[in-house]
Enzyme design. Structure first.
Site, mmCIF file in Angstrom:
data_model
loop_
_atom_site.group_PDB
_atom_site.id
_atom_site.type_symbol
_atom_site.label_atom_id
_atom_site.label_comp_id
_atom_site.label_asym_id
_atom_site.label_seq_id
_atom_site.Cartn_x
_atom_site.Cartn_y
_atom_site.Cartn_z
ATOM 1 N N GLY A 11 47.568 49.761 52.699
ATOM 2 C CA GLY A 11 48.275 50.285 51.522
ATOM 3 C C GLY A 11 47.925 51.754 51.378
ATOM 4 O O GLY A 11 46.769 52.109 51.133
ATOM 5 N N ASP A 36 50.599 51.168 55.914
ATOM 6 C CA ASP A 36 51.520 50.903 54.805
ATOM 7 C C ASP A 36 52.797 50.319 55.392
ATOM 8 O O ASP A 36 53.069 50.505 56.578
ATOM 9 C CB ASP A 36 51.848 52.190 54.030
ATOM 10 C CG ASP A 36 52.326 51.901 52.617
ATOM 11 O OD1 ASP A 36 51.510 52.037 51.675
ATOM 12 O OD2 ASP A 36 53.511 51.516 52.433
ATOM 13 N N ARG A 91 50.064 48.469 37.739
ATOM 14 C CA ARG A 91 50.624 48.148 36.416
ATOM 15 C C ARG A 91 51.507 49.258 35.881
ATOM 16 O O ARG A 91 51.354 50.413 36.252
ATOM 17 C CB ARG A 91 49.471 47.995 35.408
ATOM 18 C CG ARG A 91 48.742 46.721 35.528
ATOM 19 C CD ARG A 91 47.842 46.527 34.342
ATOM 20 N NE ARG A 91 46.568 47.221 34.471
ATOM 21 C CZ ARG A 91 45.660 47.253 33.501
ATOM 22 N NH1 ARG A 91 45.917 46.684 32.338
ATOM 23 N NH2 ARG A 91 44.506 47.864 33.691
ATOM 24 N N ARG A 97 47.030 43.080 33.967
ATOM 25 C CA ARG A 97 46.877 42.921 35.426
ATOM 26 C C ARG A 97 47.479 41.591 35.877
ATOM 27 O O ARG A 97 48.021 41.482 36.962
ATOM 28 C CB ARG A 97 45.396 42.981 35.809
ATOM 29 C CG ARG A 97 44.773 44.357 35.556
ATOM 30 C CD ARG A 97 43.340 44.419 36.041
ATOM 31 N NE ARG A 97 42.760 45.739 35.820
ATOM 32 C CZ ARG A 97 42.040 46.095 34.774
ATOM 33 N NH1 ARG A 97 41.796 45.219 33.805
ATOM 34 N NH2 ARG A 97 41.553 47.310 34.656
ATOM 35 N N VAL A 127 41.106 45.122 46.386
ATOM 36 C CA VAL A 127 41.196 45.874 45.122
ATOM 37 C C VAL A 127 42.518 45.607 44.403
ATOM 38 O O VAL A 127 42.700 46.012 43.257
ATOM 39 C CB VAL A 127 41.008 47.404 45.338
ATOM 40 C CG1 VAL A 127 39.813 47.693 46.214
ATOM 41 C CG2 VAL A 127 42.245 48.066 45.900
ATOM 42 N N ASP A 157 34.246 49.287 36.479
ATOM 43 C CA ASP A 157 34.095 49.038 35.042
ATOM 44 C C ASP A 157 32.768 49.606 34.543
ATOM 45 O O ASP A 157 32.685 50.188 33.455
ATOM 46 C CB ASP A 157 34.184 47.534 34.762
ATOM 47 C CG ASP A 157 35.559 46.970 35.138
ATOM 48 O OD1 ASP A 157 36.548 47.703 34.997
ATOM 49 O OD2 ASP A 157 35.626 45.807 35.570
ATOM 50 N N ARG A 160 33.036 53.324 34.261
ATOM 51 C CA ARG A 160 33.781 53.717 33.052
ATOM 52 C C ARG A 160 32.881 53.635 31.822
ATOM 53 O O ARG A 160 32.853 54.545 30.983
ATOM 54 C CB ARG A 160 35.003 52.797 32.884
ATOM 55 C CG ARG A 160 36.101 53.137 33.860
ATOM 56 C CD ARG A 160 37.286 52.209 33.762
ATOM 57 N NE ARG A 160 38.391 52.759 34.548
ATOM 58 C CZ ARG A 160 39.343 52.032 35.124
ATOM 59 N NH1 ARG A 160 39.345 50.724 34.999
ATOM 60 N NH2 ARG A 160 40.302 52.615 35.811
ATOM 61 N N HIS A 184 37.672 41.213 35.939
ATOM 62 C CA HIS A 184 38.261 42.548 35.816
ATOM 63 C C HIS A 184 39.517 42.370 34.967
ATOM 64 O O HIS A 184 40.622 42.430 35.447
ATOM 65 C CB HIS A 184 38.605 43.064 37.217
ATOM 66 C CG HIS A 184 39.048 44.488 37.242
ATOM 67 N ND1 HIS A 184 38.358 45.502 36.615
ATOM 68 C CD2 HIS A 184 40.101 45.097 37.847
ATOM 69 C CE1 HIS A 184 38.985 46.650 36.836
ATOM 70 N NE2 HIS A 184 40.034 46.430 37.568
HETATM 71 N N1 APR Z 1 51.431 46.053 53.499
HETATM 72 C C1 APR Z 1 50.981 47.333 53.383
HETATM 73 N N2 APR Z 1 51.240 48.111 52.318
HETATM 74 C C2 APR Z 1 51.987 47.589 51.344
HETATM 75 C C3 APR Z 1 52.496 46.277 51.379
HETATM 76 C C4 APR Z 1 52.188 45.495 52.531
HETATM 77 N N3 APR Z 1 52.622 44.251 52.656
HETATM 78 N N4 APR Z 1 53.211 46.066 50.257
HETATM 79 C C5 APR Z 1 53.142 47.186 49.521
HETATM 80 N N5 APR Z 1 52.415 48.124 50.177
HETATM 81 C C6 APR Z 1 52.100 49.491 49.781
HETATM 82 C C7 APR Z 1 53.238 50.219 49.079
HETATM 83 O O1 APR Z 1 54.221 50.666 49.998
HETATM 84 C C8 APR Z 1 52.490 51.381 48.430
HETATM 85 O O2 APR Z 1 52.422 52.522 49.259
HETATM 86 O O3 APR Z 1 51.058 49.487 48.825
HETATM 87 C C9 APR Z 1 51.066 50.798 48.211
HETATM 88 C C10 APR Z 1 50.688 50.668 46.748
HETATM 89 O O4 APR Z 1 50.547 51.952 46.274
HETATM 90 P P1 APR Z 1 50.808 52.414 44.771
HETATM 91 O O5 APR Z 1 52.129 51.889 44.311
HETATM 92 O O6 APR Z 1 50.538 53.876 44.707
HETATM 93 O O7 APR Z 1 49.700 51.614 43.935
HETATM 94 P P2 APR Z 1 48.123 51.985 43.808
HETATM 95 O O8 APR Z 1 47.900 52.813 42.600
HETATM 96 O O9 APR Z 1 47.640 52.474 45.111
HETATM 97 O O10 APR Z 1 47.511 50.544 43.491
HETATM 98 C C11 APR Z 1 47.397 49.554 44.488
HETATM 99 O O11 APR Z 1 45.463 48.589 43.430
HETATM 100 O O12 APR Z 1 44.468 48.982 41.349
HETATM 101 C C12 APR Z 1 45.319 48.164 42.086
HETATM 102 O O13 APR Z 1 46.812 47.333 40.388
HETATM 103 C C13 APR Z 1 46.729 48.183 41.513
HETATM 104 O O14 APR Z 1 47.535 46.289 42.740
HETATM 105 C C14 APR Z 1 47.528 47.711 42.689
HETATM 106 C C15 APR Z 1 46.771 48.292 43.887
#
Ligand code: APR
Length: 318
Positions: A11, A36, A91, A97, A127, A157, A160, A184
């Site tokens: 991700g 990603d 979120r 969450r 995470v 947490d 924070r 969490h």
């Molecule tokens: N495989 C790889 N990447 C993926 C997949 C997958 N199957 N599905 C989604 N993604 C990628 C998205 O393309 C995106 O780039 O996960 C990324 C999520 O990034 P953001 O939307 O920026 O979210 P972020 O703030 O990074 O949070 C990610 O962490 O804190 C937690 O609640 C939050 O669940 C969320 C996670």
């Protein structure tokens, strides 16, 4: 400095890319892989981070790799020592969450299965939210022993809580020690009895009401950031916590940190992923460390365990 091993961050959103950057800047891993499902995103971010190497002075190489749900691209992650799973939706303001559970369960399950196939000996740090449930799901989907799958929440947490105390008392951050356990989420358990400023109990500086206000603000620490950002959730403090956990694994440091770990008998709680203190090393959780809690805090921890247990029992069907 001797660099060793491979860490993969799944991700490449805000949380994942910041985590990859921190891990690269530590300069302790041979390789940092960032993946990603959006083609070009991990490759572009990796190129950008690599181009900062001569300025920041680190040698770790970052590899960006797009992946598909069928597992295409996961070869680049093969034999990782540590994998941080950040894939999933964040979120939006007003969401809990838990509102993310349906969609993120599908994502985390698929990711975890592919990770297990290519890195059968990895330690996994989850995470994605809702954290306690996604950690339980990742363990089920990988079939890894519980000690090799853990979640990041308690360090964040706690950080924070520490920030809020330091700000309230106008004291250096390094003089403040705090602790949060539990989930969490709604049933987070900040532990005032373990909070100190310059080694003195927090309640010698603040009234019960003031401590209670800081506890509330800690419980809502993530939501406060989400409300301000309007789109997306926090990532600087979260990525700092996740990166520290990955560092403790690869260095086999045994550092005790609050993490989401499998609890089996400690605090008379069994068979649930819960925020507790644990010693972290090459095998993931070396040991859950029990701390002395006041009766009220222990009761809160036990009810947190029951609340997340019920939710975790459902994740296997998601
Ligand atoms: N495989 C790889 N990447 C993926 C997949 C997958 N199957 N599905 C989604 N993604 C990628 C998205 O393309 C995106 O780039 O996960 C990324 C999520 O990034 P953001 O939307 O920026 O979210 P972020 O703030 O990074 O949070 C990610 O962490 O804190 C937690 O609640 C939050 O669940 C969320 C996670």
């Amino acid at each position: 400095m001797a660099r060793k091993g491979k860490v993969t961050v799944i991700g490449a959103g805000f949380y994942g890319s910041t985590t990859a950057l921190r891990l690269a800047e530590y300069d302790i891993f041979e390789t940092v892989v960032l993946t990603d499902i959006v083609e070009g995103k991990p490759e572009g971010l990796a190129l950008d981070i690599n181009q900062s190497r001569s300025i920041e002075g680190f040698e770790s190489k970052v590899i960006g790799q797009a992946t598909a749900p069928d597992g295409k691209g996961y070869e680049a992650t093969a034999n990782s020592d540590v994998v941080v799973i950040t894939a999933g939706l964040p979120r939006k303001p007003g969401m809990s969450r838990m509102d993310l559970i349906g969609v993120n369960a599908g994502i985390v399950r698929g990711v975890a299965e592919n990770v297990a196939k290519h890195s059968p000996n990895a330690v996994i740090i989850v995470v994605s939210n809702p954290l306690d449930e996604m950690t339980a799901l990742a363990q089920i989907a990988t079939g890894f022993p519980h000690n090799r799958v853990m979640g990041q929440a308690g360090m964040l947490d706690t950080a924070r809580f520490t920030h809020f105390v330091s700000e309230k008392l106008n004291v250096p951050i390094s003089s403040v020690k705090t602790l949060t356990l539990g989930s969490h989420g709604e049933t987070m358990v900040p532990v005032p009895s373990r909070c100190t400023v310059d080694g003195k109990p927090l309640n010698s500086f603040l009234s019960e009401q003031e401590v209670g206000d800081l506890v509330d603000r800690t419980r809502n620490g993530g939501a406060e950031v989400v409300a301000l950002l309007k789109t997306g959730s926090a990532y600087y403090a979260p990525s700092a916590a996740a990166a520290r956990m990955a560092k403790a694994v690869i260095q086999d440091s045994g550092e005790v940190m609050p993490v989401c770990a499998w609890v089996d008998g400690q605090y008379s709680i069994s068979g649930v992923y819960l925020g507790v203190e644990a010693a972290i090393g090459r095998e993931g959780v070396k040991k859950v460390v029990e701390t002395a809690l006041e009766p009220g805090e222990l009761a809160e921890l036990k009810s947190a365990a029951e609340a997340v247990r019920a939710k975790q029992a459902d994740v296997k069907d998601l």
